[in-house]
Design a protein around this motif. Structure first.
Motif, PDB file in Angstrom:
ATOM      1  N   THR A  55       0.776  -1.194   0.599  1.00 17.30           N
ATOM      2  CA  THR A  55       0.476  -0.112   0.116  1.00 17.30           C
ATOM      3  C   THR A  55       1.120   1.728  -0.148  1.00 17.30           C
ATOM      4  O   THR A  55       1.588   1.496   0.972  1.00 17.30           O
ATOM      5  CB  THR A  55      -0.815   0.078   1.305  1.00 17.30           C
ATOM      6  N   LEU A  56       0.585   2.059  -0.976  1.00 15.42           N
ATOM      7  CA  LEU A  56       0.825   3.487  -0.828  1.00 15.42           C
ATOM      8  C   LEU A  56       1.466   4.029   0.243  1.00 15.42           C
ATOM      9  O   LEU A  56       0.165   4.757   0.712  1.00 15.42           O
ATOM     10  CB  LEU A  56       1.109   4.351  -1.980  1.00 15.42           C
ATOM     11  N   SER A  57       2.012   4.595   1.046  1.00 15.65           N
ATOM     12  CA  SER A  57       1.778   4.735   2.761  1.00 15.65           C
ATOM     13  C   SER A  57       1.913   6.286   2.888  1.00 15.65           C
ATOM     14  O   SER A  57       1.762   7.141   3.185  1.00 15.65           O
ATOM     15  CB  SER A  57       2.633   4.162   3.413  1.00 15.65           C
ATOM     16  N   GLU A  58       3.397   6.518   1.481  1.00 13.24           N
ATOM     17  CA  GLU A  58       3.628   8.081   2.164  1.00 13.24           C
ATOM     18  C   GLU A  58       4.023   8.746   0.630  1.00 13.24           C
ATOM     19  O   GLU A  58       4.689   7.711  -0.653  1.00 13.24           O
ATOM     20  CB  GLU A  58       4.804   7.956   3.424  1.00 13.24           C
ATOM     21  N   VAL A  59       4.272   9.760  -0.162  1.00 17.20           N
ATOM     22  CA  VAL A  59       4.421  10.504  -0.703  1.00 17.20           C
ATOM     23  C   VAL A  59       5.218  11.655  -0.799  1.00 17.20           C
ATOM     24  O   VAL A  59       4.856  12.442   0.358  1.00 17.20           O
ATOM     25  CB  VAL A  59       3.540  11.294  -2.050  1.00 17.20           C
ATOM     26  N   LEU A  60       6.544  11.684  -0.771  1.00 19.93           N
ATOM     27  CA  LEU A  60       7.325  12.191  -0.207  1.00 19.93           C
ATOM     28  C   LEU A  60       8.140  14.069  -1.331  1.00 19.93           C
ATOM     29  O   LEU A  60       8.415  14.652  -0.989  1.00 19.93           O
ATOM     30  CB  LEU A  60       8.789  11.914   0.030  1.00 19.93           C
ATOM     31  N   ALA A  61       7.228  13.610  -2.579  1.00 15.63           N
ATOM     32  CA  ALA A  61       7.848  14.266  -3.669  1.00 15.63           C
ATOM     33  C   ALA A  61       6.100  14.203  -4.023  1.00 15.63           C
ATOM     34  O   ALA A  61       5.796  13.510  -4.662  1.00 15.63           O
ATOM     35  CB  ALA A  61       8.993  14.022  -4.600  1.00 15.63           C
ATOM     36  N   GLU A  62       6.036  15.682  -3.862  1.00 17.81           N
ATOM     37  CA  GLU A  62       4.665  16.239  -4.872  1.00 17.81           C
ATOM     38  C   GLU A  62       4.954  15.857  -6.367  1.00 17.81           C
ATOM     39  O   GLU A  62       5.880  16.586  -7.154  1.00 17.81           O
ATOM     40  CB  GLU A  62       3.842  17.058  -4.015  1.00 17.81           C
ATOM     41  N   GLU A  63       3.621  16.113  -6.841  1.00 23.56           N
ATOM     42  CA  GLU A  63       3.708  16.230  -8.372  1.00 23.56           C
ATOM     43  C   GLU A  63       3.736  18.503  -8.684  1.00 23.56           C
ATOM     44  O   GLU A  63       3.248  18.939  -7.971  1.00 23.56           O
ATOM     45  CB  GLU A  63       1.708  16.126  -8.660  1.00 23.56           C
ATOM     46  N   GLY A  64       5.079  17.986  -9.292  1.00 22.79           N
ATOM     47  CA  GLY A  64       5.574  19.524 -10.116  1.00 22.79           C
ATOM     48  C   GLY A  64       6.964  19.697  -8.904  1.00 22.79           C
ATOM     49  O   GLY A  64       7.739  20.945  -9.770  1.00 22.79           O
ATOM     50  N   ASP A  65       7.087  18.619  -8.105  1.00 24.52           N
ATOM     51  CA  ASP A  65       8.540  18.847  -7.277  1.00 24.52           C
ATOM     52  C   ASP A  65       9.650  18.587  -8.655  1.00 24.52           C
ATOM     53  O   ASP A  65       9.281  17.424  -8.622  1.00 24.52           O
ATOM     54  CB  ASP A  65       8.533  18.626  -6.046  1.00 24.52           C
ATOM     55  N   THR A  66      10.968  19.378  -8.313  1.00 25.10           N
ATOM     56  CA  THR A  66      12.166  18.782  -8.878  1.00 25.10           C
ATOM     57  C   THR A  66      13.040  17.742  -7.591  1.00 25.10           C
ATOM     58  O   THR A  66      12.892  18.208  -6.685  1.00 25.10           O
ATOM     59  CB  THR A  66      12.437  19.672  -8.926  1.00 25.10           C
ATOM     60  N   VAL A  67      13.194  17.190  -8.551  1.00 27.05           N
ATOM     61  CA  VAL A  67      13.877  15.687  -7.839  1.00 27.05           C
ATOM     62  C   VAL A  67      15.494  15.287  -8.662  1.00 27.05           C
ATOM     63  O   VAL A  67      15.196  15.315 -10.031  1.00 27.05           O
ATOM     64  CB  VAL A  67      12.787  14.287  -7.751  1.00 27.05           C
ATOM     65  N   GLN A  68      16.122  14.840  -7.458  1.00 27.99           N
ATOM     66  CA  GLN A  68      17.259  14.126  -8.112  1.00 27.99           C
ATOM     67  C   GLN A  68      16.979  12.859  -8.178  1.00 27.99           C
ATOM     68  O   GLN A  68      16.395  11.955  -7.946  1.00 27.99           O
ATOM     69  CB  GLN A  68      18.197  14.633  -6.877  1.00 27.99           C
ATOM     70  N   SER A  69      18.635  12.974  -8.912  1.00 28.72           N
ATOM     71  CA  SER A  69      19.265  10.963  -9.415  1.00 28.72           C
ATOM     72  C   SER A  69      19.164  10.475  -8.234  1.00 28.72           C
ATOM     73  O   SER A  69      19.192  10.369  -6.809  1.00 28.72           O
ATOM     74  CB  SER A  69      19.633  10.791  -9.904  1.00 28.72           C
ATOM     75  N   ASP A  70      18.042   9.009  -7.599  1.00 27.16           N
ATOM     76  CA  ASP A  70      17.966   8.125  -6.304  1.00 27.16           C
ATOM     77  C   ASP A  70      17.462   8.669  -5.445  1.00 27.16           C
ATOM     78  O   ASP A  70      17.588   7.729  -4.426  1.00 27.16           O
ATOM     79  CB  ASP A  70      19.167   7.618  -6.319  1.00 27.16           C
ATOM     80  N   GLN A  71      16.576  10.170  -6.331  1.00 22.85           N
ATOM     81  CA  GLN A  71      16.061  10.713  -4.362  1.00 22.85           C
ATOM     82  C   GLN A  71      14.952   9.370  -4.230  1.00 22.85           C
ATOM     83  O   GLN A  71      14.150   9.184  -5.276  1.00 22.85           O
ATOM     84  CB  GLN A  71      15.293  11.953  -5.038  1.00 22.85           C
TER      85      GLN A  71
END
Length: 522
Positions: A55-71
């Motif tokens: 079950t997806l329990s937590e979203v740490l990067a919301e849509e539109g967020d900029t993320v790094q490699s392997d984040q």
């Protein structure tokens, strides 16, 4: 124990990406290898699948967020009870699928989307770190129009590729928040999507056309006509009379397709246009007739090309050295074996294959030319990955041939033909345009006699080919007409000395004027 959901490992030239769309919400059950989130880079959209079932329990990067490699993007917990409870609360589901269908049949039109299923935010893909934003190029579906899962809803144009945004489930669009022509960032919300909402959403939209027009992010009303942004842009480009265009969208809204149809039929031209000519003639007597102008936004690809070319000139100590090569030997070899080569390898024998092989050999002899600069470090590459510049309608892209030293000329020619076709179709992947150690660009195919190519960072050198032109040359004390080509090598003087650059170009010249050297390794 929670399992981390991580962003993919980006190529060396891609610094970051954007979360384009989450296909699952916290509490939703997921299966192993099920698509859970999309990361959009400057070239392609990368899919992130569930590493484990749960079950997806937590979203740490919301849509539109900029993320790094392997984040870490989110976490998956065990079991699916939580997801089931949340879905039950959101949908009001207490029975099986049959009960849900009965509810849809008896519900009022306004509640049909909710009865059909939960709503989703349709988000832009996650862009790579080198892409800041994209442009909504086309909406393939309108509000209320029924769509199937994974059917293309919209196209997002970035500086290098066009990314497709697909439907998360069967249903329909409830609301479009980013109209055609809008600039969107990574994972920006483009629309609201309702599962199983096709007919109901359409009915609601038909009953409230004014409300639909008001909720559009950038619809415009001209007279009694409501225009979508893409339609408004097309009307301005062709200077059309809006009152003569019939809208087929909800509430008579004029869509891009309606304007295009009017352009093709020539039914919406302004009658007043010729009347403006006398005023222009009075202001400038030497000019007769109309002086049309067209203003269109610069594409994302063109903007990025411009930015990187300027950056290359501002950050590198760029110099260019020139030489010329007698192409007679290569042309004779090509003329002698082109038919046999075509039958044997099912591809035409061109000039680029010889240049790629000659450059591979020269790069081995001059490792500085094959190196790159990373901050204050010099990276020497023990392989030759040569990028070949390909021109498309949207701009220049540079797909990379890997390990060219071990490739045969036939393999090089096949790779270039494949790159050219897929580049024009917008089908190149991000991994195919990253990581080159050297670049070759051929302006000669367009008739260029001489040019100064600009570096493709972080590479430190680029070779420019040009038009083959017959010129009088002194050969063994006599004047002969020979097919000559100017070569240009632009290089970063911070890394490459002038001596090495000149000798590299001379080595290329010698290998091409005597192709047997490529076979004998001399």
């Amino acid at each position: 124990m929670a399992t981390e959901i991580k962003a993919p490992t980006f190529p060396e030239s891609v610094a970051e990406g954007s979360v384009a769309a989450w296909h699952k919400k916290p509490g939703d059950s997921v299966e192993r290898d099920e698509l859970i989130v999309e990361i959009e880079t400057d070239k392609v959209v990368l899919e992130v699948v569930a590493p484990e079932a749960g079950t997806l329990s937590e979203v740490l990067a919301e849509e539109g967020d900029t993320v790094q490699s392997d984040q870490v993007l989110g976490r998956i917990g065990e079991g699916g009870a939580k997801g089931d409870e949340k879905k039950s609360e959101a949908k009001g589901e207490k029975g099986d699928a049959k009960a849900e269908q009965e509810s849809e049949a008896t519900a009022e039109p306004e509640s049909a989307p909710a009865a059909g299923g939960q709503t989703h935010e349709v988000k832009a893909p996650t862009f790579p770190e080198s892409i800041q934003e994209g442009t909504v190029a086309t909406w393939h579906k309108q509000v209320g129009e029924a769509v199937k899962r994974d059917e293309v809803l919209a196209d997002i144009e970035t500086d290098k590729v066009v990314l497709e945004v697909v439907a998360p489930a069967d249903g329909a669009l409830q609301e479009i928040r980013a109209e055609e022509g809008s600039q969107v960032e990574s994972e920006a919300v483009l629309a609201i999507f309702a599962e199983g909402a096709g007919g109901g959403a359409a009915t609601a939209a038909d009953e409230t056309p004014a409300a639909s027009a008001d909720t559009g992010a950038s619809d415009e009303k001209i007279g009694d006509k409501i225009l979508a942004p893409a339609a408004r842009k097309l009307v301005a480009e062709h200077d059309l009379d809006v009152s003569r265009i019939e809208g087929t969208g909800k509430g008579g809204r004029i869509l891009k397709e309606d304007v295009q149809r009017a352009v093709n039929e020539g039914s919406a031209k302004k009658a007043e246009k010729p009347a403006a000519a006398p005023k222009q003639a009075a202001a400038a007597p030497v000019v007769e007739g109309e002086r049309p102008e067209k203003r269109v936004p610069m594409s994302r690809l063109r903007q990025t090309i411009a930015k990187r070319l300027v950056q290359a000139q501002q950050t590198a100590a760029m110099l260019t050295t020139y030489n010329e090569v007698d192409m007679g030997a290569v042309m004779e070899l090509r003329a002698q074996y082109k038919d046999t080569f075509l039958k044997a390898h099912d591809v035409k024998l061109g000039f680029m294959g010889f240049f790629v092989k000659a450059a591979s050999e020269a790069l081995k002899r001059f490792p500085d030319v094959n190196a790159s600069i990373d901050g204050t470090d010099i990276v020497y590459h023990g392989y030759q990955d040569i990028g070949v510049a390909v021109s498309t309608d949207r701009g220049l892209v540079v797909p990379v041939l890997r390990d060219t030293d071990s490739m045969k000329i036939a393999d090089v020619e096949k790779g270039i033909v494949d790159f050219g076709k897929r580049a024009r179709d917008g089908k190149l992947g991000i991994d195919e345009m990253q990581g080159g150690t050297f670049t070759i660009t051929n302006g000669g195919i367009f008739g260029s006699l001489m040019s100064t190519p600009i570096l493709n960072p972080p590479q430190t050198a680029i070779l420019g080919m040009h038009k083959i032109q017959e010129r009088p040359m002194a050969v063994n004390g006599k004047v002969e007409i020979r097919p000559m080509m100017y070569l240009a090598l632009s290089y970063d003087h911070r890394m490459i000395d002038g001596k090495d650059a000149v000798q590299f170009l001379v080595t290329l010249k010698e290998l091409l004027e005597d192709p047997a050297r490529l076979l004998l390794d001399i």
